[in-house]
Design an enzyme around this catalytic site. Structure first.
Site, PDB file in Angstrom:
ATOM      1  N   PHE A 124       2.937  -8.917  -2.441  1.00  0.00           N
ATOM      2  CA  PHE A 124       2.292  -7.778  -3.103  1.00  0.00           C
ATOM      3  C   PHE A 124       1.679  -8.232  -4.437  1.00  0.00           C
ATOM      4  CE2 PHE A 124       2.315  -3.763  -5.501  1.00  0.00           C
ATOM      5  CZ  PHE A 124       1.689  -2.939  -4.580  1.00  0.00           C
ATOM      6  N   ASP A 202      12.019  -8.401  -3.294  1.00  0.00           N
ATOM      7  CA  ASP A 202      11.390  -7.106  -3.514  1.00  0.00           C
ATOM      8  C   ASP A 202      11.640  -6.273  -2.260  1.00  0.00           C
ATOM      9  OD1 ASP A 202       9.703  -4.905  -3.785  1.00  0.00           O
ATOM     10  OD2 ASP A 202       8.306  -6.030  -5.043  1.00  0.00           O
ATOM     11  N   TYR A 227       9.914   5.622  -4.494  1.00  0.00           N
ATOM     12  CA  TYR A 227       8.973   6.681  -4.094  1.00  0.00           C
ATOM     13  C   TYR A 227       8.391   6.462  -2.699  1.00  0.00           C
ATOM     14  CZ  TYR A 227       5.833   3.198  -6.252  1.00  0.00           C
ATOM     15  OH  TYR A 227       5.201   2.042  -6.608  1.00  0.00           O
ATOM     16  N   LYS A 228       8.808   5.378  -2.035  1.00  0.00           N
ATOM     17  CA  LYS A 228       8.335   5.134  -0.675  1.00  0.00           C
ATOM     18  C   LYS A 228       9.331   5.779   0.299  1.00  0.00           C
ATOM     19  CE  LYS A 228       5.533   1.305  -2.172  1.00  0.00           C
ATOM     20  NZ  LYS A 228       5.484  -0.052  -2.652  1.00  0.00           N
ATOM     21  N   ARG A 377      -2.847   0.660   7.525  1.00  0.00           N
ATOM     22  CA  ARG A 377      -1.396   0.643   7.571  1.00  0.00           C
ATOM     23  C   ARG A 377      -0.887   2.032   7.944  1.00  0.00           C
ATOM     24  NH1 ARG A 377       1.687  -0.956   2.086  1.00  0.00           N
ATOM     25  NH2 ARG A 377       0.962   1.121   1.583  1.00  0.00           N
TER      26      ARG A 377
END
Ligand SMILES: *Cc1c(COP(=O)(O)O)cnc(C)c1O
Length: 417
Positions: A124, A202, A227-228, A377
């Site tokens: 990322f 991560d 928040y995912k 995605r």
């Protein structure tokens, strides 16, 4: 031919089906398969936030005695229900980016003889930038693994990059943000440890979507988003994990008062807490912590094992539909085929990925996200995604591309994808 009835039968047999009603769905026609930049709002979270605001209004500063330990109590809840960590190893604070900086800097300070940091070229962006910045500031080499873009980094890749035995830190994503590849945490940790390096994971795309076993797999350090798949809301802070055996050895590069032993003595010099609190910096965001707690409780109630079972089945259906309907339309699977090797999202590659993604949102009310240069995605969070949603999303997708509707939208990517 895969009929809608087959997806509906899977929904009828789904033990997690009732969790869907625990979330807000204000547009029944929208298929939300964002993958997963922002989870849905749990109804209980909206209620908990309202209650917290009422408490703020009535108790004001006197409520801090109840709020002040939330970073650690919510950390322990995540540690047990989601991360496979022991009590006292997880705290909630700051963003994933800032936590990555804090833990990577601490690791480099703890391995002063190291000359290099290892990550992979497809990691990322914020991870690569933070590590790049640390390497530049300290005169270290940032060694980028060149991995298969679909399969992601493997233990032999890491062993080869560490063979020079000059690596201080290996930092990778557990589930790759674009491809969804699931890294072998135990084997990679072992390869890094054999070369004397520390490992920082991560977990942004794995927390709440796949079982994580930090203690068992020998992870040293970890960070990740809430928040995912933990549904804690836009900008909710992140968690950080430090293996307890390392706590006395490593310290935060930010010497803030929330990491200070006997904080309210307001002492003259910095003397950090011995536990995970030493990695806190400033005043915790109480409203966000309230939302994280509610989100983590939902995951705990459903159970991460059941979540993983459903997630694998949702992805299996998506892959089957891709093979049957989408391959003839120019799509290619951008996610590992082996269910054991992927997380909770599926990436499809297409030469016109941006326009297809845009058209899906604007014309078909299907919301995935675009991850350049050529991936769309699709996330299937098991707590609120039905098998029929997967079927419907891909049915709308194939119709749209068959009719060439994607060629009618703006070709230039927007600011937020
Ligand atoms: C979403 C995500 C982030 C986000 O970091 P923030 O500091 O919250 O912006 C970081 N790393 C990975 C792997 C992610 O998927």
């Amino acid at each position: 031919m895969i009929e809608r009835a087959r997806a509906e039968a899977l929904d009828a047999a789904d033990p997690l089906a009732t969790f869907r009603e625990r979330f807000v769905h204000d547009d029944p026609g929208r298929i939300y398969v964002d993958g997963n930049s922002l989870g849905r709002l749990p109804k209980e979270t909206a209620e908990a936030l309202a209650a917290r605001a009422t408490e703020w209004g009535s108790r004001l500063v006197t409520a801090w005695s109840d709020w002040i330990d939330l970073p650690l109590s919510v950390g322990d809840l995540l540690g047990e229900a989601v991360l496979g960590a022991r009590p006292g190893e997880v705290a909630v604070a700051d963003s994933t980016t800032v936590n990555l900086y804090k833990l990577a800097a601490a690791a480099l300070d703890g391995r002063p003889g190291g000359r290099a940091i290892v990550t992979d070229r497809d990691n990322f962006p914020t991870d690569r930038y933070v590590l790049e910045g640390l390497a530049a500031a300290r005169g270290l080499e940032l060694r980028l693994l060149e991995c298969d873009p679909v399969e992601g980094p493997s233990a032999p890749d890491v062993a080869a990059a560490c063979a020079t035995r000059d690596v201080a830190l290996v930092s990778l994503s557990h589930v790759a943000y674009r491809s969804g590849a699931l890294a072998d945490m135990a084997a990679i940790s072992e390869a890094a440890h054999a070369a004397g390096a520390l490992v920082l994971w991560d977990l942004s795309h794995s927390a709440g979507s796949v079982p994580v076993r930090l203690t068992e797999t020998g992870a040293d350090l970890a960070v990740g988003c809430t928040y995912k798949y933990l549904n804690a809301g836009p900008g909710a802070p992140a968690f950080l994990y430090v293996r307890s055996e390392l706590l006395s050895e490593l310290r935060s590069p930010i010497w803030g008062w929330f990491g200070q032993r006997d904080q309210f003595a307001m002492g003259p010099v910095y003397d950090p807490e011995s536990g995970i609190a030493r990695f806190l910096a400033g005043t915790p965001p109480v409203l966000d912590l309230t939302a994280i707690e509610a989100g983590a409780r939902l995951v705990a109630e459903a159970g991460i094992k059941a979540i993983r079972v459903k997630s694998a089945a949702l992805a299996e259906l998506a892959v089957a539909l891709h093979d049957a309907w989408l391959v003839p339309l120019g799509f290619e699977l951008g996610t590992p085929r082996d269910p054991e090797r992927r997380g909770a999202h599926v990436s499809l590659r297409h030469a016109e990925a941006w326009r297809v993604c845009r058209a899906l949102i604007e014309r078909a009310n299907v919301v995935p996200d675009f991850r350049g240069p050529d991936a769309i995605r699709f996330g299937f969070p098991p707590l609120y995604t039905r098998f029929a949603d997967v079927w419907e999303a891909f049915d709308r997708l194939r119709r749209l591309v068959e009719h060439g509707e994607h060629l009618e939208v703006e070709a230039k990517p927007a600011r937020i994808t």
